[in-house]
Design an enzyme around this catalytic site. Structure first.
Site, PDB file in Angstrom:
ATOM      1  N   ASN A   1       0.850  -1.291   0.085  1.00 39.26           N
ATOM      2  CA  ASN A   1      -0.039   0.015   0.027  1.00 39.26           C
ATOM      3  C   ASN A   1       0.941   1.302  -0.062  1.00 39.26           C
ATOM      4  O   ASN A   1       0.511   2.366  -0.532  1.00 39.26           O
ATOM      5  CB  ASN A   1      -1.103   0.208   1.116  1.00 39.26           C
ATOM      6  CG  ASN A   1      -0.358   0.062   2.457  1.00 39.26           C
ATOM      7  OD1 ASN A   1       0.552  -0.474   2.648  1.00 39.26           O
ATOM      8  ND2 ASN A   1      -1.209   0.494   3.513  1.00 39.26           N
TER       9      ASN A   1
ATOM     10  N   CYS B   1      -3.525   1.668   6.711  1.00 39.81           N
ATOM     11  CA  CYS B   1      -3.617   1.234   8.031  1.00 39.81           C
ATOM     12  C   CYS B   1      -4.095   2.237   8.924  1.00 39.81           C
ATOM     13  O   CYS B   1      -4.801   2.122   9.952  1.00 39.81           O
ATOM     14  CB  CYS B   1      -2.640   0.691   8.523  1.00 39.81           C
ATOM     15  SG  CYS B   1      -1.187   1.652   8.295  1.00 39.81           S
TER      16      CYS B   1
ATOM     17  N   GLU C   1       4.375  -3.548  12.076  1.00 39.90           N
ATOM     18  CA  GLU C   1       3.275  -2.465  12.015  1.00 39.90           C
ATOM     19  C   GLU C   1       2.045  -3.333  11.413  1.00 39.90           C
ATOM     20  O   GLU C   1       2.248  -3.712  10.244  1.00 39.90           O
ATOM     21  CB  GLU C   1       3.584  -1.561  11.223  1.00 39.90           C
ATOM     22  CG  GLU C   1       2.922  -0.262  11.412  1.00 39.90           C
ATOM     23  CD  GLU C   1       1.714  -0.008  10.703  1.00 39.90           C
ATOM     24  OE1 GLU C   1       0.721  -0.787  10.933  1.00 39.90           O
ATOM     25  OE2 GLU C   1       1.917   0.441   9.658  1.00 39.90           O
TER      26      GLU C   1
END
Ligand code: ADP
Length: 501
Positions: A169, A301, A267
């Site tokens: 992403n 996110c 993460e």
């Protein structure tokens, strides 16, 4: 070894680049461009056409990359901080000089809009500059001694070879955010980019080479993700592993890293609440919520996954949100009018459809948005849902698509409990004015990052990271070095501290 496979389909990329040498289809190991045993196609999410191929390395080649990074570590760590910083600044400058090419390459493989891609290149480069500067200030400390005639102090030492496993992403910034900290403190790195978006990573390697970063210091390996990740995470020579991606893969990597007691930073995504307070202007809040939800087509996110609105303002907010949402244009990321590019691939579209179907089957209401049709390809038009309940995937999961869910609430304790009702704890947004309410939320929300009255919250000087199952460790800021360094304490005893007085 397979030869470089220059298929005709490279034209789409080459037509976009001023400097065609930024487009690489080989892996970068120990300062050399190497081929593996097969080629893997990389497609453009906008049309599913093949953009080019990456090479699939064999396990022995990944092992060789680890050995090369280990050998390079001895020299790289021994350089002065000034020297390492100078190399990183050159890399930073080359990235900025090639911003437009890097952004276009990113749009082609990732799908996001050109403006978002340019923003990501700037954001990614900012970490290199920040850590180049921080490298020169990676101070230790002296400690008042509890032992007679002793001098106590700490120094910060680089941990060694670091493996960086990154997602699709943010194909460039997730690499630089990790690599900048690791390289600045004296580690060497092996990057494994996502198979969907390898060309951004390989272009960074080309620019690192041009910046004179020595062989073996920055390596990029491509190919079979489970094999490469397992090789890196099981290796004794790899001392740190930093991962950004799904919770599922993160947990797998943690398990694989346990045998070598690796320093892991993770993460693993979020399920961000966006909380509108009763005193907030509805239109301002709706605009901000749309921004916080739909960037990178919702594949972020930090995306506002669950939007909580005071019950008495719920209908007005829903209308305002729908109006803002319907202004968004879906299309090819290279088209300047586009706000929402395609989702990364067909699986992402299928998952987005399932999220909408699951919600509708469980009683959600589709307020605005066009249902996805097969002819849309990977383009997914934004959808607004109400009547959201906690048993729905849209509420529970990081939905990673342009589907927004609005939820009414009555009291502050109720909205805090609902916002925290998730395994994730990455980011939360609050919009309002009442200081006591804001402060109560700030302390009550179990999230690593809380942004009040601002959609933008990340950047090089802040500690990016999450609580709970959103991950371990922080990236960026002065804390970013912690993931790639050890604190060495030393005690120098037997001194004559009084100097003979
Ligand atoms: P996302 O849901 O964002 O695609 P993933 O966790 O699937 O996140 O991917 C993030 C990174 O993890 C990518 O570099 C990908 O290649 C890698 N990866 C995916 N599956 C595996 C796996 N089974 N083992 C190790 N690494 C994996």
């Amino acid at each position: 070894m397979a030869a470089l496979n220059l298929h005709k389909s490279n034209d789409a990329i080459l037509a976009q680049l001023k400097d065609s040498r930024l487009f690489k289809q080989l892996a970068y190991v120990n300062g050399k461009w190497i081929a593996g045993n097969a080629d893997i196609a990389v497609t453009n999410p906008a049309d599913n056409d093949v953009l080019g191929y990456i090479t699939s390395l064999e396990k022995s080649q990944v092992d060789h990359a680890i050995e090369a990074a280990e050998a390079a570590f001895k020299h790289w760590r021994a350089l002065s901080a000034d020297n390492r910083a100078a190399g990183l600044m050159l890399w930073h400058d080359k990235i900025k000089e090639n911003r437009e090419d890097l952004a276009r390459l990113m749009v082609l493989e990732q799908g996001k809009t050109l403006d978002e891609a340019r923003g990501e290149i700037d954001y990614g480069a900012s970490f290199i500059r920040w850590f180049a500067e921080e490298a020169r200030r990676a101070y230790g400390e002296t400690i008042p001694s509890h032992i007679p005639n002793a001098h106590l102090a700490t120094i910060r030492e680089p941990i060694g070879v670091a493996a960086l496993i990154t997602p699709w992403n943010f194909p460039s910034a997730m690499i630089t955010r990790k690599a900048a900290a690791a390289l600045a403190i004296g580690c060497t790195v092996i990057v494994k980019p996502a198979e969907e978006t390898p060309f951004s990573a390989l272009a960074l390697a080309e620019l690192a080479e041009r910046a004179g970063i020595p062989a073996g210091v920055f390596n990029v390996v491509t190919g079979d993700a489970p094999m490469i990740s397992a090789t890196l995470s099981c290796s004794e020579k790899v001392k740190a592993l930093s991962f950004t991606g799904s919770t599922r893969v993160g947990k797998l990597l943690l398990r694989q890293s346990a045998d070598t007691v690796k320093k892991c930073s993770m993460e693993l995504g979020g399920n961000a609440p966006f909380i509108v307070l009763p005193d907030m202007d509805i239109h301002e809040a709706a605009k901000a919520a749309v921004d916080a939800k739909f960037q990178t087509s919702g594949q972020d996110c930090l995306a506002a996954n669950r939007i909580f609105v005071p019950r008495e303002k719920f209908d007005a907010f829903t209308d305002a949100f729908a109006t803002e949402m319907q202004k968004l244009k879906v299309g090819n990321g290279l088209d300047p009018v586009t706000d929402i590019g395609p989702l990364i691939n067909e699986q992402a579209v299928t998952k987005a459809r399932k999220i909408v179907d699951d919600a509708l089957n469980k009683g959600a209401k589709l307020v605005a948005g066009k249902p996805q049709s097969v002819s849309d390809g990977n383009f997914f038009h934004p959808v607004l849902l109400t009547n959201i309940t906690p048993d729905m995937a849209v509420y529970r999961e990081e939905n990673f698509c342009p589907v927004a869910g609005l939820i009414p609430y009555d009291t502050l304790p109720e909205v805090i409990a609902a916002a925290n009702d998730t395994e994730y704890g990455l980011a939360a947004y609050v919009y309002g004015h009442d200081v006591r309410q804001i402060w109560t939320l700030m302390r009550g929300l179990e999230f690593g990052m809380v942004s009040i009255n601002s959609v933008k919250m990340t950047g090089h000087p802040i500690p990016f990271g999450g609580m709970k199952q959103s991950g371990l460790g922080r990236e960026g800021s002065r804390h970013g070095f912690d993931e790639y360094s050890e604190i060495k304490y030393y005690c120098l005893g037997g001194l004559n501290i009084t100097g003979g007085i």
